[in-house]
Design an enzyme around this catalytic site. Structure first.
Site: not given
Ligand SMILES: NC(=O)c1ccc[n+]([C@@H]2O[C@H](COP(=O)([O-])OP(=O)(O)OC[C@H]3O[C@@H](n4cnc5c(N)ncnc54)[C@H](O)[C@@H]3O)[C@@H](O)[C@H]2O)c1
Length: 256
Positions: A143, A156, A160
Site C-alpha cells: 500500500s 497496518y 505493508k
Molecule cells: N482498497 C484500497 O484502497 C487499498 C489501498 C491500498 C492497499 N490495499 C490492499 O489491497 C488488498 C485488497 O484490498 P481491497 O480493498 O480490495 O480488500 P477488501 O478489504 O475489500 O477485502 C477483500 C476480501 O478479503 C477478505 N478477507 C479478509 N480477511 C481475510 C482472511 N484472513 N483470509 C481470506 N480472506 C480474507 C474479505 O472477506 C474481503 O472479501 C489488501 O491487502 C489491502 O490492504 C487496498
C-alpha cells in the site's frame, strides 16, 4: 499477456482488488483458486467469473492466515490442476486506531493476516515451485501507506512496509529457482469496502494529482504485468499505483 496453462492462487479475492485480479487472470486463460474468508462472497465470486470463463475459477473459503489452510490451498492447486505457477497474497485487513489506545488484539490480527498470511503462503508456494523446477511468480499486496504515513494506520502501514522488505529478502532465497517476488502498492482504490466510507471518491479525487482514486482495474493490470512472462527479470521491486499521491509533499497554504 497470456496466462494459458498457468495456475494461480489469489487470497482475499471475494471482492475488490483480488476479485478483479482473478477475473482478469481467468479471462486470460489461467486456472485460478480464488480464496476468501467469507464463504458466500467466495462462491458468488466463483460463479460470476465462471459465467464467462469455462469453469477456470475454483473458490476456496478459509482464513488465509492459517497455516493448515495455506497448505490446503497449495494441495488443491496440485490435485486439481497439477501445478502452481503464481501466488498473489492479496488478503489484508485495515484496522484503524489511535496509537495510544491500539490494542494487542488488533495489532496481532493485522500482523497475522497481512504479514503472517503472506509470508507463509509465499513459503508454501515457493517450496512447491522449487520442486516443480519451472520457476514461478509471487506477488504481495502492499500500500502507499508502506511509504507515507497516514493517521491511525501505524500497525497496518508497518505490515505493508514489511512486505516490501520481504520481497527484497526473498530475492536471495528464490532467484536461484527462477521465482520472482514483487509487490504492488495501491493508493486509494475504489472497492466495495472503501466506497462505504463517506465521500471517499470525492475526497481522494481532490488530493490525487491524476484527479481520481484508482479503479480495481488499474491495480489488477499492474499485478498481471508483474506476474507475467514479460516481467520475468523484475524481482524485489514495488510498483506504486496511486495517481501521483506519493510524489507530493505537504505544502504551506501559500504554495498550494
Ligand atoms: N482498497 C484500497 O484502497 C487499498 C489501498 C491500498 C492497499 N490495499 C490492499 O489491497 C488488498 C485488497 O484490498 P481491497 O480493498 O480490495 O480488500 P477488501 O478489504 O475489500 O477485502 C477483500 C476480501 O478479503 C477478505 N478477507 C479478509 N480477511 C481475510 C482472511 N484472513 N483470509 C481470506 N480472506 C480474507 C474479505 O472477506 C474481503 O472479501 C489488501 O491487502 C489491502 O490492504 C487496498
Amino acid at each position: 499477456m497470456n496466462f494459458k496453462n498457468k495456475v494461480a492462487i489469489v487470497t482475499g479475492a471475494g471482492q475488490g482488488i483480488g476479485f478483479e485480479i482473478c477475473r482478469m487472470l481467468a479471462q486470460k486463460g489461467a486456472k485460478v483458486i480464488l480464496n476468501d474468508i467469507d464463504p458466500d462472497l467466495a462462491s458468488k465470486a466463483e460463479g460470476l467469473i465462471n459465467e464467462s470463463n469455462n469453469g477456470r475459477c475454483r473458490a476456496m473459503a478459509g482464513d488465509s492466515s492459517e497455516l493448515v489452510f495455506i497448505n490446503k490451498m497449495v494441495d488443491e492447486a496440485i490435485s486439481q490442476y497439477g501445478q502452481l505457477d503464481i501466488v498473489i497474497a492479496n488478503a489484508g485487513i485495515t484496522l484503524y486506531g489511535d496509537f495510544f489506545t491500539y490494542t494487542k488484539e488488533a495489532f496481532s490480527k493485522v500482523m497475522d493476516v497481512n504479514l503472517g498470511g503472506s509470508f507463509f503462503l509465499a513459503q508454501a508456494a515457493a517450496k512447491q515451485m522449487k520442486q516443480q523446477g519451472k520457476g514461478g511468480s509471487i506477488l504481495f499486496m502492499s500500500s502507499v501507506v508502506g511509504h507515507q504515513a497516514l493517521k491511525s494506520l501505524a500497525a497496518y502501514a508497518m505490515t505493508k512496509a514489511a512486505l516490501e522488505m520481504l520481497a527484497k529478502n526473498l530475492v536471495i532465497e528464490l532467484s536461484p529457482y527462477k521465482i520472482n517476488v514483487n509487490t504492488v502498492a495501491p493508493g486509494a482504490t475504489l472497492t466495495e469496502r472503501t466506497t462505504e466510507e463517506l465521500d471517499y471518491e470525492r475526497v481522494w479525487s481532490d488530493i490525487t494529482p491524476m484527479g481520481r482514486p484508482a479503479y480495481v482495474t488499474d491495480i489488477a493490470n499492474t499485478a498481471l504485468f508483474l506476474i507475467s512472462d514479460q516481467a520475468r527479470h523484475i524481482t524485489g521491486q514495488s510498483l506504486i499505483v496511486d495517481g501521483g499521491w506519493t510524489s507530493l509533499s505537504a505544502l504551506p497554504d501559500g504554495l498550494k
